[in-house]
Design a protein around this motif. Structure first.
Motif, short mmCIF file in Angstrom:
data_model
loop_
_atom_site.label_atom_id
_atom_site.label_comp_id
_atom_site.label_asym_id
_atom_site.label_seq_id
_atom_site.Cartn_x
_atom_site.Cartn_y
_atom_site.Cartn_z
N LEU A 150 -65.82 -54.83 -12.51
CA LEU A 150 -66.26 -54.49 -13.86
C LEU A 150 -65.86 -53.04 -14.14
CD1 LEU A 150 -67.96 -55.51 -16.33
CD2 LEU A 150 -69.91 -54.35 -15.27
N SER A 151 -65.25 -52.80 -15.31
CA SER A 151 -64.79 -51.46 -15.68
C SER A 151 -65.39 -51.05 -17.02
CB SER A 151 -63.26 -51.42 -15.77
OG SER A 151 -62.66 -51.83 -14.57
N GLN A 152 -65.80 -49.79 -17.11
CA GLN A 152 -66.37 -49.26 -18.35
C GLN A 152 -65.75 -47.89 -18.64
OE1 GLN A 152 -68.89 -50.39 -20.71
NE2 GLN A 152 -67.95 -48.65 -21.77
N VAL A 153 -65.05 -47.79 -19.77
CA VAL A 153 -64.51 -46.50 -20.19
C VAL A 153 -65.64 -45.67 -20.77
CG1 VAL A 153 -62.82 -45.32 -21.65
CG2 VAL A 153 -62.25 -47.53 -20.63
N ILE A 154 -65.95 -44.56 -20.14
CA ILE A 154 -67.15 -43.81 -20.52
C ILE A 154 -66.91 -42.81 -21.64
CG2 ILE A 154 -68.32 -44.12 -18.31
CD1 ILE A 154 -67.32 -41.38 -17.47
N ASN A 155 -65.64 -42.52 -21.98
CA ASN A 155 -65.40 -41.71 -23.17
C ASN A 155 -64.74 -42.57 -24.26
OD1 ASN A 155 -62.96 -41.91 -21.80
ND2 ASN A 155 -62.25 -39.91 -22.47
N GLU A 156 -64.92 -43.87 -24.15
CA GLU A 156 -64.49 -44.86 -25.15
C GLU A 156 -65.54 -45.95 -25.03
OE1 GLU A 156 -62.93 -46.47 -28.14
OE2 GLU A 156 -61.82 -44.76 -27.37
N HIS A 157 -66.75 -45.65 -25.56
CA HIS A 157 -67.97 -46.35 -25.14
C HIS A 157 -68.06 -47.83 -25.50
CE1 HIS A 157 -69.56 -45.90 -29.29
NE2 HIS A 157 -68.95 -44.73 -29.23
N LYS A 158 -67.10 -48.36 -26.25
CA LYS A 158 -67.14 -49.79 -26.57
C LYS A 158 -66.02 -50.55 -25.88
CE LYS A 158 -69.39 -49.36 -31.08
NZ LYS A 158 -69.29 -49.64 -32.54
N LEU A 213 -63.59 -57.08 -17.51
CA LEU A 213 -63.90 -57.82 -16.30
C LEU A 213 -62.60 -58.26 -15.66
CD1 LEU A 213 -66.34 -59.01 -14.67
CD2 LEU A 213 -65.98 -61.13 -15.94
N SER A 214 -62.43 -57.94 -14.37
CA SER A 214 -61.18 -58.26 -13.66
C SER A 214 -61.44 -59.19 -12.49
CB SER A 214 -60.52 -56.98 -13.12
OG SER A 214 -60.12 -56.11 -14.16
N LEU A 215 -60.49 -60.08 -12.26
CA LEU A 215 -60.52 -60.98 -11.11
C LEU A 215 -59.15 -60.94 -10.46
CD1 LEU A 215 -61.96 -63.22 -9.45
CD2 LEU A 215 -61.00 -64.87 -11.07
N SER A 216 -59.12 -60.78 -9.14
CA SER A 216 -57.83 -60.69 -8.46
C SER A 216 -57.83 -61.48 -7.16
CB SER A 216 -57.46 -59.22 -8.18
OG SER A 216 -58.34 -58.65 -7.24
N LEU A 217 -56.64 -61.90 -6.79
CA LEU A 217 -56.42 -62.64 -5.55
C LEU A 217 -55.23 -62.00 -4.83
CD1 LEU A 217 -57.41 -65.19 -3.98
CD2 LEU A 217 -55.54 -66.42 -5.08
N ALA A 218 -55.42 -61.65 -3.56
CA ALA A 218 -54.37 -61.02 -2.77
C ALA A 218 -54.02 -61.87 -1.56
CB ALA A 218 -54.81 -59.63 -2.33
N SER A 246 -53.66 -60.31 -10.52
CA SER A 246 -54.93 -59.97 -11.14
C SER A 246 -54.93 -60.34 -12.62
CB SER A 246 -55.24 -58.48 -11.00
OG SER A 246 -55.28 -58.08 -9.65
N GLY A 247 -56.11 -60.62 -13.12
CA GLY A 247 -56.28 -60.88 -14.55
C GLY A 247 -57.47 -60.09 -15.07
N MET A 248 -57.38 -59.64 -16.32
CA MET A 248 -58.45 -58.86 -16.93
C MET A 248 -58.70 -59.35 -18.35
SD MET A 248 -59.36 -56.31 -19.27
CE MET A 248 -57.77 -55.63 -19.76
N ARG A 249 -59.97 -59.35 -18.74
CA ARG A 249 -60.34 -59.67 -20.11
C ARG A 249 -61.43 -58.70 -20.56
NH1 ARG A 249 -59.89 -64.25 -23.36
NH2 ARG A 249 -61.39 -64.33 -25.06
N THR A 250 -61.28 -58.16 -21.76
CA THR A 250 -62.31 -57.27 -22.28
C THR A 250 -63.54 -58.10 -22.66
OG1 THR A 250 -61.35 -57.41 -24.50
CG2 THR A 250 -60.71 -55.54 -23.14
N ILE A 251 -64.71 -57.56 -22.39
CA ILE A 251 -65.95 -58.24 -22.75
C ILE A 251 -66.73 -57.42 -23.77
CG2 ILE A 251 -66.14 -59.54 -20.62
CD1 ILE A 251 -68.05 -57.46 -19.55
#
Length: 252
Positions: free
Chosen positions: A124-132, A136-141, A164-169
């Motif tokens: 899970l990633s949150q940009v803290i100076n771009e608050h909205k 969510l990322s899922l990866s397989l190695a 890896s795949g990512m989708r904004t939530i």
């Protein structure tokens, strides 16, 4: 200049740049990008690229280890990423008319070793100076090569592949897919790892009236170094759009 010294200098420069940035909140506005397309704005192409890159690269998480954890080995990681966005081309598509030059992202993720040389991660990633802006990322190695049984030295060459795949939530709707190759060495006893990574990313911004798809290529250095007992620190430095991250990891 030694690579380690250069990495420390670059990360220090990014942190200084971030702390000196006067604008902390500058929300990206997809409708402004759609309007630029409708009006045949000559700057639309560069703006769409910068917009898509800023969202995708600041939220996507990949596995950068050259030696994957063993079967049923579980770990947690948390840290900070600094991503140098193309703020010049992003300015017209914000609600404030200004953009911080560096997006700061707080990341947390967990991973587990799977059978057949595989490893999975959820982050899970949150940009803290771009608050909205949240992703969510899922990866397989996959551990493609591991020369531990072929060489007797302490440093062992290894190679991993990652998808890896990512989708904004929350925030601008975007999906991204990334493939990454990590080639390097790890220490037989301490499991310290150093690798060179090559990353291909395709991001699809769906928040606009017409979806924007862009491909990006980056490469850089990664490390995974033991601190104490089961604690590790992982660092990454990617180019040409500069990105630096540091994460604290605990191996269960």
């Amino acid at each position: 200049m030694k690579t380690s010294s250069f990495k420390k200098w670059t990360l220090s420069a990014l942190i200084t740049l971030t702390l000196s940035t006067p604008t902390l909140f500058a929300n990206l506005v997809p409708s402004k990008l759609s309007l630029a397309l409708a009006n045949n704005d000559p700057q639309y192409g560069e703006g769409a690229k910068a917009f898509t890159e800023a969202v995708g690269y600041s939220l996507m998480q990949t596995q950068s280890r050259v030696k994957l954890p063993g079967l049923a080995k579980f770990y947690l990681e948390s840290g900070l990423q600094l991503f140098n966005v193309n703020n010049t081309d992003l300015v017209p598509y914000t609600d404030s008319g200004s953009v911080p030059q560096v997006f700061q992202t707080v990341m947390i993720k967990g991973g587990v070793g799977l059978p057949f040389g595989l490893s999975a991660e959820l982050g899970l990633s949150q940009v803290i100076n771009e608050h909205k802006l949240t992703g969510l990322s899922l990866s397989l190695a996959y551990q493609l090569l591991d020369f531990s049984t072929w060489v007797n030295s302490s440093l062992i060459p290894a190679l991993t592949l990652n998808a890896s795949g990512m989708r904004t939530i929350a925030g601008c709707a975007e999906m991204a897919a990334t493939s990454q190759v990590n080639a390097g060495v790890y220490h037989r006893l301490s499991f310290a790892q150093f690798a060179y990574a090559f990353k291909y990313n395709y991001s699809l911004l769906t928040a606009t009236t017409k979806s924007v798809g862009k491909a990006f290529i980056s490469h850089g250095l990664t490390s995974h170094v033991p601190l104490y007992s089961d604690w590790f620190i992982r660092m990454e430095l990617f180019y040409p759009r500069l990105s630096a991250s540091a994460l604290l990891s605990y191996q269960f």
